[in-house]
Design a protein around this motif. Structure first.
Motif, PDB file in Angstrom:
ATOM      1  N   LEU A   1     -10.782  10.485  24.379  1.00 28.61           N
ATOM      2  CA  LEU A   1     -11.840  10.359  25.374  1.00 28.61           C
ATOM      3  C   LEU A   1     -12.532  11.693  25.601  1.00 28.61           C
ATOM      4  CD1 LEU A   1     -13.360   8.647  27.448  1.00 28.61           C
ATOM      5  CD2 LEU A   1     -11.575   9.200  29.114  1.00 28.61           C
ATOM      6  N   GLY A   2     -11.783  12.775  25.483  1.00 29.19           N
ATOM      7  CA  GLY A   2     -12.344  14.107  25.698  1.00 29.19           C
ATOM      8  C   GLY A   2     -13.011  14.709  24.477  1.00 29.19           C
ATOM      9  N   GLY A   3     -13.173  13.919  23.422  1.00 26.73           N
ATOM     10  CA  GLY A   3     -13.862  14.422  22.235  1.00 26.73           C
ATOM     11  C   GLY A   3     -13.006  15.302  21.367  1.00 26.73           C
ATOM     12  N   GLY A   4     -11.666  15.213  21.527  1.00 36.15           N
ATOM     13  CA  GLY A   4     -10.796  16.108  20.786  1.00 36.15           C
ATOM     14  C   GLY A   4      -9.929  15.434  19.750  1.00 36.15           C
ATOM     15  N   ALA A   5     -10.147  14.138  19.478  1.00 32.02           N
ATOM     16  CA  ALA A   5      -9.329  13.449  18.474  1.00 32.02           C
ATOM     17  C   ALA A   5     -10.177  12.392  17.778  1.00 32.02           C
ATOM     18  CB  ALA A   5      -8.091  12.817  19.105  1.00 32.02           C
ATOM     19  N   ALA A   6     -11.241  12.859  17.135  1.00 30.33           N
ATOM     20  CA  ALA A   6     -12.151  11.934  16.461  1.00 30.33           C
ATOM     21  C   ALA A   6     -11.428  11.213  15.323  1.00 30.33           C
ATOM     22  CB  ALA A   6     -13.351  12.699  15.914  1.00 30.33           C
ATOM     23  N   PRO A   7     -11.764   9.939  15.065  1.00 27.36           N
ATOM     24  CA  PRO A   7     -11.109   9.192  13.983  1.00 27.36           C
ATOM     25  C   PRO A   7     -11.299   9.877  12.634  1.00 27.36           C
ATOM     26  CG  PRO A   7     -12.403   7.733  15.382  1.00 27.36           C
ATOM     27  CD  PRO A   7     -12.751   9.127  15.782  1.00 27.36           C
ATOM     28  N   MET A   8     -10.241   9.836  11.818  1.00 27.26           N
ATOM     29  CA  MET A   8     -10.294  10.400  10.473  1.00 27.26           C
ATOM     30  C   MET A   8     -10.371   9.253   9.466  1.00 27.26           C
ATOM     31  SD  MET A   8      -7.358  13.372  10.737  1.00 27.26           S
ATOM     32  CE  MET A   8      -7.444  13.657   8.963  1.00 27.26           C
TER      33      MET A   8
ATOM     34  N   LEU B   1      -5.215  16.028  45.047  1.00 22.87           N
ATOM     35  CA  LEU B   1      -5.797  16.472  43.788  1.00 22.87           C
ATOM     36  C   LEU B   1      -5.750  15.331  42.782  1.00 22.87           C
ATOM     37  CD1 LEU B   1      -3.987  19.934  43.430  1.00 22.87           C
ATOM     38  CD2 LEU B   1      -6.099  19.420  44.668  1.00 22.87           C
ATOM     39  N   ASP B   2      -6.885  14.989  42.224  1.00 22.30           N
ATOM     40  CA  ASP B   2      -7.001  13.959  41.193  1.00 22.30           C
ATOM     41  C   ASP B   2      -7.300  14.671  39.882  1.00 22.30           C
ATOM     42  OD1 ASP B   2      -7.776  11.933  39.475  1.00 22.30           O
ATOM     43  OD2 ASP B   2      -9.619  11.434  40.567  1.00 22.30           O
ATOM     44  N   VAL B   3      -6.293  14.787  39.015  1.00 19.37           N
ATOM     45  CA  VAL B   3      -6.453  15.526  37.756  1.00 19.37           C
ATOM     46  C   VAL B   3      -6.406  14.549  36.592  1.00 19.37           C
ATOM     47  CG1 VAL B   3      -5.519  17.317  36.268  1.00 19.37           C
ATOM     48  CG2 VAL B   3      -5.380  17.575  38.751  1.00 19.37           C
ATOM     49  N   SER B   4      -7.482  14.529  35.824  1.00 18.86           N
ATOM     50  CA  SER B   4      -7.552  13.727  34.609  1.00 18.86           C
ATOM     51  C   SER B   4      -7.315  14.627  33.406  1.00 18.86           C
ATOM     52  CB  SER B   4      -8.934  13.075  34.487  1.00 18.86           C
ATOM     53  OG  SER B   4      -9.197  12.697  33.146  1.00 18.86           O
ATOM     54  N   CYS B   5      -6.344  14.269  32.578  1.00 16.00           N
ATOM     55  CA  CYS B   5      -6.053  15.089  31.402  1.00 16.00           C
ATOM     56  C   CYS B   5      -7.167  15.001  30.372  1.00 16.00           C
ATOM     57  CB  CYS B   5      -4.720  14.662  30.789  1.00 16.00           C
ATOM     58  SG  CYS B   5      -3.321  15.014  31.877  1.00 16.00           S
ATOM     59  N   ALA B   6      -7.893  13.867  30.336  1.00 15.45           N
ATOM     60  CA  ALA B   6      -9.050  13.769  29.447  1.00 15.45           C
ATOM     61  C   ALA B   6     -10.148  14.732  29.892  1.00 15.45           C
ATOM     62  CB  ALA B   6      -9.579  12.336  29.423  1.00 15.45           C
ATOM     63  N   ASP B   7     -10.340  14.849  31.217  1.00 12.70           N
ATOM     64  CA  ASP B   7     -11.302  15.828  31.732  1.00 12.70           C
ATOM     65  C   ASP B   7     -10.909  17.241  31.314  1.00 12.70           C
ATOM     66  OD1 ASP B   7     -12.417  13.658  32.994  1.00 12.70           O
ATOM     67  OD2 ASP B   7     -11.893  14.292  35.033  1.00 12.70           O
ATOM     68  N   ALA B   8      -9.604  17.502  31.333  1.00  7.06           N
ATOM     69  CA  ALA B   8      -9.123  18.836  30.974  1.00  7.06           C
ATOM     70  C   ALA B   8      -9.389  19.139  29.505  1.00  7.06           C
ATOM     71  CB  ALA B   8      -7.629  18.952  31.272  1.00  7.06           C
ATOM     72  N   VAL B   9      -9.281  18.118  28.646  1.00  3.90           N
ATOM     73  CA  VAL B   9      -9.601  18.310  27.228  1.00  3.90           C
ATOM     74  C   VAL B   9     -11.059  18.726  27.081  1.00  3.90           C
ATOM     75  CG1 VAL B   9      -9.861  17.137  25.004  1.00  3.90           C
ATOM     76  CG2 VAL B   9      -7.829  16.733  26.395  1.00  3.90           C
ATOM     77  N   ILE B  10     -11.940  18.062  27.836  1.00  2.07           N
ATOM     78  CA  ILE B  10     -13.356  18.420  27.792  1.00  2.07           C
ATOM     79  C   ILE B  10     -13.561  19.848  28.277  1.00  2.07           C
ATOM     80  CG2 ILE B  10     -15.623  17.884  28.767  1.00  2.07           C
ATOM     81  CD1 ILE B  10     -14.693  14.946  28.916  1.00  2.07           C
ATOM     82  N   ALA B  11     -12.914  20.197  29.390  1.00  5.81           N
ATOM     83  CA  ALA B  11     -13.054  21.547  29.944  1.00  5.81           C
ATOM     84  C   ALA B  11     -12.585  22.608  28.965  1.00  5.81           C
ATOM     85  CB  ALA B  11     -12.271  21.658  31.253  1.00  5.81           C
ATOM     86  N   ALA B  12     -11.576  22.272  28.157  1.00  4.58           N
ATOM     87  CA  ALA B  12     -11.041  23.236  27.199  1.00  4.58           C
ATOM     88  C   ALA B  12     -11.982  23.482  26.030  1.00  4.58           C
ATOM     89  CB  ALA B  12      -9.683  22.753  26.678  1.00  4.58           C
TER      90      ALA B  12
ATOM     91  N   ALA C   1     -19.222  23.718  24.192  1.00  3.35           N
ATOM     92  CA  ALA C   1     -19.758  22.648  25.030  1.00  3.35           C
ATOM     93  C   ALA C   1     -21.276  22.662  25.139  1.00  3.35           C
ATOM     94  CB  ALA C   1     -19.137  22.726  26.424  1.00  3.35           C
ATOM     95  N   LEU C   2     -21.863  23.794  25.521  1.00  2.00           N
ATOM     96  CA  LEU C   2     -23.304  23.807  25.779  1.00  2.00           C
ATOM     97  C   LEU C   2     -24.138  23.484  24.540  1.00  2.00           C
ATOM     98  CD1 LEU C   2     -23.785  26.699  28.358  1.00  2.00           C
ATOM     99  CD2 LEU C   2     -23.845  24.241  28.727  1.00  2.00           C
ATOM    100  N   PRO C   3     -23.849  24.083  23.363  1.00  2.00           N
ATOM    101  CA  PRO C   3     -24.634  23.694  22.176  1.00  2.00           C
ATOM    102  C   PRO C   3     -24.495  22.219  21.834  1.00  2.00           C
ATOM    103  CG  PRO C   3     -23.439  25.728  21.772  1.00  2.00           C
ATOM    104  CD  PRO C   3     -22.928  25.178  23.066  1.00  2.00           C
ATOM    105  N   LEU C   4     -23.276  21.641  21.991  1.00  2.00           N
ATOM    106  CA  LEU C   4     -23.072  20.238  21.647  1.00  2.00           C
ATOM    107  C   LEU C   4     -23.759  19.308  22.641  1.00  2.00           C
ATOM    108  CD1 LEU C   4     -19.291  20.322  20.646  1.00  2.00           C
ATOM    109  CD2 LEU C   4     -21.253  20.078  19.117  1.00  2.00           C
ATOM    110  N   LEU C   5     -23.776  19.690  23.916  1.00  2.00           N
ATOM    111  CA  LEU C   5     -24.397  18.847  24.933  1.00  2.00           C
ATOM    112  C   LEU C   5     -25.913  19.007  24.984  1.00  2.00           C
ATOM    113  CD1 LEU C   5     -21.834  19.364  27.857  1.00  2.00           C
ATOM    114  CD2 LEU C   5     -22.159  17.281  26.501  1.00  2.00           C
ATOM    115  N   ASN C   6     -26.422  20.135  24.496  1.00  3.40           N
ATOM    116  CA  ASN C   6     -27.861  20.416  24.579  1.00  3.40           C
ATOM    117  C   ASN C   6     -28.441  20.816  23.226  1.00  3.40           C
ATOM    118  OD1 ASN C   6     -28.220  20.520  27.724  1.00  3.40           O
ATOM    119  ND2 ASN C   6     -26.422  21.777  27.286  1.00  3.40           N
TER     120      ASN C   6
END
Length: 405
Positions: free
Chosen positions: A146-153, A201-212, A217-222
């Motif tokens: 979900l965080g964009g860190g395990a794309a299908p191979m 505190l509501d911590v999503s590990c998928a959110d953390a993957v995105i934050a990492a 991030a900025l070039p990919l999002l923009n």
């Protein structure tokens, strides 16, 4: 453990690798972490993956060290009374339950806060406690995906596969998520100590993957806003074809990761090895020069690295201010003198398995030696904790007889 959180009591509930890791980190810093487990069943991580013996998996030994285990059936009135007494004296409550599980058990934030208003309540889950996916149970790679860190191979004609290997390869929701959770808990605890005000505190590990993924991030999002005319900031190459940011084999068959992409480091290395003829190989028009596409330069650098051992090259790095370091396999880290000096591999004196090598603590506190308290057997500290909560011997016997603890 260190003593940074000495005097802090943590209640850990909910079977999830991420929550186990949050509790482990707090316990490593000296908190009294009481792990609440279901009688007879316990945390299923005790029997997952590699094991030393039944109920003693390497996951359990790693993630549940520096904790105490209390078995308690929260579905019963008596069990809820035990937890209420435990929460009354707690500073932190961490849970990995999703959906309305905590509400059914009387362990949602409002219920816990009514017992202990200043509690720091952390719900660390795969997808978070809010949003359309909040009630979906998760595994680690789902967080990464979900965080964009395990794309299908792609796997030729056999469809697609999940990326394998170290979970950090996909930023690692099971690692990065707990780190954010523990940091948030520490921040909330500081506020609670200063103001008496608790926090949820509501911590999503998928959110953390995105934050990492902040690095890209900025070039990919923009992509439409990045002015390609300005280039990539001046690098000259990617890692794969780099000559100056690359692994090189040493005389003893080991490896050094050489990172002389800045002019000063390149110049220091050239002079240290007596190769002033290579000084001109650094491009002055680039901020950092990776030396891309320079196969002949790579071969020349490799010849130089074959003249000294890994240890000798690290002496050169220290003496001449050069950015380079050992490239180790994980089974080599306990032999590295620097990691040994920092206590990153320690000996755990386990009561069942004897001396076991395990990981140390990256938070080093001068003057405090990090000592591991072995992961507990299921319910090992139940009577001890119940005694601290004021239960008499006869009351404890009744709870045991009824299967509540």
């Amino acid at each position: 453990m260190t003593g940074l959180l000495e005097g802090v009591t943590v209640v850990e509930t909910g079977v999830l690798m991420t929550v186990d890791f949050v509790g482990r980190m707090l316990g490593d810093e000296g908190a009294d972490v009481v792990k609440v487990e279901t009688p007879q069943l316990g945390d299923y991580l005790r029997n997952i993956m590699t094991r030393f013996a039944p109920d003693w998996s390497t996951f359990h030994l790693t993630l549940n060290r520096n904790k105490r285990s209390l078995t308690c059936d929260a579905r019963t009135a008596e069990g809820r009374d035990v937890l209420a007494r435990l929460i009354e004296r707690a500073d932190i409550f961490i849970t990995g339950n999703v959906g309305d599980t905590n509400r059914k058990l009387g362990l949602d934030y409002d219920a816990v806060r009514s017992i202990r208003p200043e509690i720091v309540y952390c719900q660390a889950t795969g997808f978070g406690a809010t949003g359309p996916y909040a009630e979906v149970p998760t595994h680690g790679q789902m967080m990464d995906a979900l965080g964009g860190g395990a794309a299908p191979m792609a796997l030729d004609d056999r469809g697609f596969v999940v990326p394998t290997g170290d979970p950090l390869g996909g930023s690692g929701g099971v690692v990065i998520g707990p780190l954010y959770a523990a940091f948030g808990v520490a921040c909330a605890l500081a506020r609670a100590r200063a103001t008496g005000e608790g926090s949820y505190l509501d911590v999503s590990c998928a959110d953390a993957v995105i934050a990492a993924k902040w690095l890209s991030a900025l070039p990919l999002l923009n992509p439409d806003k990045v002015d390609r005319a300005w280039g990539d900031g001046g690098t000259g190459a990617g890692m794969g074809e780099s000559a100056k940011y690359q692994h090189y084999e040493t005389a003893d068959g080991k490896f050094i990761l050489f990172c002389a992409i800045e002019a000063k480091f390149w110049n220091h290395w050239c002079r240290a090895v007596g190769r002033d003829d290579l000084l001109a190989e650094h491009r002055s028009d680039l901020v950092v020069d990776f030396g891309g596409g320079e196969d002949e330069l790579r071969r020349e650098i490799q010849k130089v690295f074959h003249t000294k051992t890994q240890v000798e090259w690290m002496q050169v790095a220290v003496e001449h201010d050069i950015a380079m370091g050992p490239a180790l396999r994980f089974d080599e880290i306990h032999d590295d003198p620097h990691l040994e000096a920092r206590g990153q591999v320690v000996v755990e004196h386990h009561p069942l398995f004897g001396d076991v090598l395990t990981l140390g603590n990256p938070i080093v506190v001068p003057g405090e030696k990090f000592v591991v308290r072995s992961a507990p057997a299921l319910g090992q500290h139940t009577d001890e904790v119940l005694g601290e909560l004021g239960y008499s011997d006869s009351e404890r016997e009744q709870l045991h007889a009824a299967g509540i603890v």
